[in-house]
Enzyme design. Sequence first.
Site, short mmCIF file in Angstrom:
data_model
loop_
_atom_site.label_atom_id
_atom_site.label_comp_id
_atom_site.label_asym_id
_atom_site.label_seq_id
_atom_site.Cartn_x
_atom_site.Cartn_y
_atom_site.Cartn_z
N HIS A 121 2.65 -21.54 -3.22
CA HIS A 121 3.60 -21.13 -4.26
C HIS A 121 3.67 -22.17 -5.37
O HIS A 121 4.21 -23.27 -5.19
CB HIS A 121 4.99 -20.93 -3.64
N GLU A 142 4.61 -25.42 -3.11
CA GLU A 142 5.11 -25.13 -1.77
C GLU A 142 4.01 -24.44 -0.96
O GLU A 142 3.44 -23.43 -1.40
CB GLU A 142 6.34 -24.23 -1.84
N SER A 164 6.84 -15.28 -4.43
CA SER A 164 8.06 -16.09 -4.46
C SER A 164 9.23 -15.38 -3.80
O SER A 164 10.29 -15.97 -3.65
CB SER A 164 8.43 -16.42 -5.92
N ASN A 216 13.47 -22.74 -5.03
CA ASN A 216 14.27 -21.68 -5.66
C ASN A 216 15.61 -21.50 -4.96
O ASN A 216 16.63 -21.20 -5.59
CB ASN A 216 13.50 -20.36 -5.66
#
Length: 664
Positions: A445, A457, A424, A495
Amino acid sequence: MPITIPDLKDWTFTVDYERIAWAVADREGESMNALGRRPTEELEKIVSAVESAEAGEIKGLVLISAKDTSFIAGADINEFDVYDTEDKIKDAVTQTLALFDRIENLPVPVVAAIHGYCLGGGLELALACHWRIADREEGTRLGFPEVKLGIFPGLNGTVRAIRSAGPLDGMTAMLTAKMLRPSAARAMGLVDQLVPTRHNLRWAARKAVLKKLRSKGAPWWKKLMARQPVRGFLAKQMREKTAAKVREDHYPAPFRLIDLFETCGDDPKAMRLAETEMFAPLMVSDTSRNLRRCFKLSEMLKAAAPKDAFKPRKVHVIGAGTMGGDIAAWCVACGMQASLQDLDEAQIDKALSRAKKLFKKRVRGKTAFDSAVARLIADPEGKHIKHADVIIEAVAEKLEVKQGLFADLERKAKPGAVLATNTSSLKLEEIAGPLKDPGRLVGIHFFNPVAQLPLVEVVRGDATREDEIGKACAFVTAINKLPLIVKSCPGFLVNRVLAPYMMEAVRLYQEGQPREKIDQAALKFGMPMGPMELMDMVGLDICNKVGEELSLAPEGEGSQDNVLANLVKQGKLGKKTGRGFYQWEDGKPKREPMDFSDTELTRLGEKLMAPLLAEAARAEAEGVVADADHVDAGVIFGTGFAPFRGGPLHYAKTKDAAADKEAA
């Protein structure tokens, strides 16, 4: 002379030697059947042919599908936007209602033979038939998903569902939007008969026609629930349960459905008329338009996976922590085999134990449960690497560890296997540095909790080949998740966009805003959870790290002013330690009772969301994903951003348009 209907494109119509008419749904050019304008017009021709047949020429009519995965999966959502006024909707609905009534009033038996998805308008059509047969195959599901689109059943499905299943079961099916297994639908009364497989449907339908079977509907004791005062009591309970899940100002459809039932539940004739009057305003509402947009965005993400290409069956996960263990368990719950590797065998044991809890929720029956347990394999030495179709690394975020691991995996993995990292924070380009073929590495992800969040992702590094991206997307869709292709950059999309929102919440808290007020403001805006509670759930150490990586740490870093960093230093990391922004007891945050006006919550909510909206716009401008629709899709399905608002960029655009209109 045989009865024929020329120029049918979405149905076929034949009459067999026993004088049973077969209407087979097979929509041209589509993988699934849906009730669009042309299929409905062609069905009307079929009904007219049966109506005009001479006495004895047709003994019965069977509706069945030629598709592998659907009977009829609902109305064609792509045609909804054509009906942009209440009058247009009422006209269209009235025509279809008349057709369904004609089906119900045919003098010969009408049987619906159901395999695959029978949803929404498809189930409403089936309920207009005299007898319903479904197979028990795993892919067969029935239900009313309309409330997820901001509406409720509008083809007299409300009346027929209550007639067939009774008020409690019928309303529950419509309010929860659950896709029911055939056995559950049979227990409710939405289905009259079950057969083992799709191959038994034609024979069972033939016998039903020849025996002139007709559904008796709900038993008398269920029907009594539609009368007062029981109906009023049920409506009150339904309203309370619904309000505990969604806000009426955000999602009015289930509340209008309860109003309809409470007002007309014991009068089918009045309910038929009132259904249309209440359905039309919902259909043209912004909420419904935006929820339909969300559905289309999810279909867009699914389309990223190449068709009929890579079909993964075996997954190997390295790292048995919470994330790695849950990824392996989810793959198994979706029918795959997964092997789990970790240097710490105790970690593997914990993951296997945690997986059993997931299997108990996701699979039915002891045989299926035992099979799932057997497919999740403890593999501390990595012996299954050579057999895996997909290899996912989920170890600690240390570059040299990942580099060494993938250099080893490149030698051991079979040709064509996907090599993926769940990183990440580290750049794919750096992880792929030591590889002989860096184009093979892709990011996959996941988000925590794996079982709940639908988005994954798929990260494209500078060297990642397109065929590897395609295979990764195919894997993600195979485990019933939505793949979002993102560029390798700090925070990727989700994020990156979520972090400024959370840090704004911290900043507001440092300025003196109560945590309860901040969370209430987010809930009023439409977020599924307030940011203070969310950070406690994620872990304050993780949030603080993300903030630092994206240079978003609140002002006063290293001082008494940085409340987030200070809580982390004190070991107050949120739910996992029992104390963060909130104190946690029995898995729930302990809140102070506080009330705030709608005006101040609305104002604070807008302030709270501003950094998220701004970062979403920057992410689009920098090409982190393909376009604005992909930004909206990622933020909706990755963070739970208020679906009824249609996504952050869509919301900002409509908000600006409304402001311009007001100024003019």
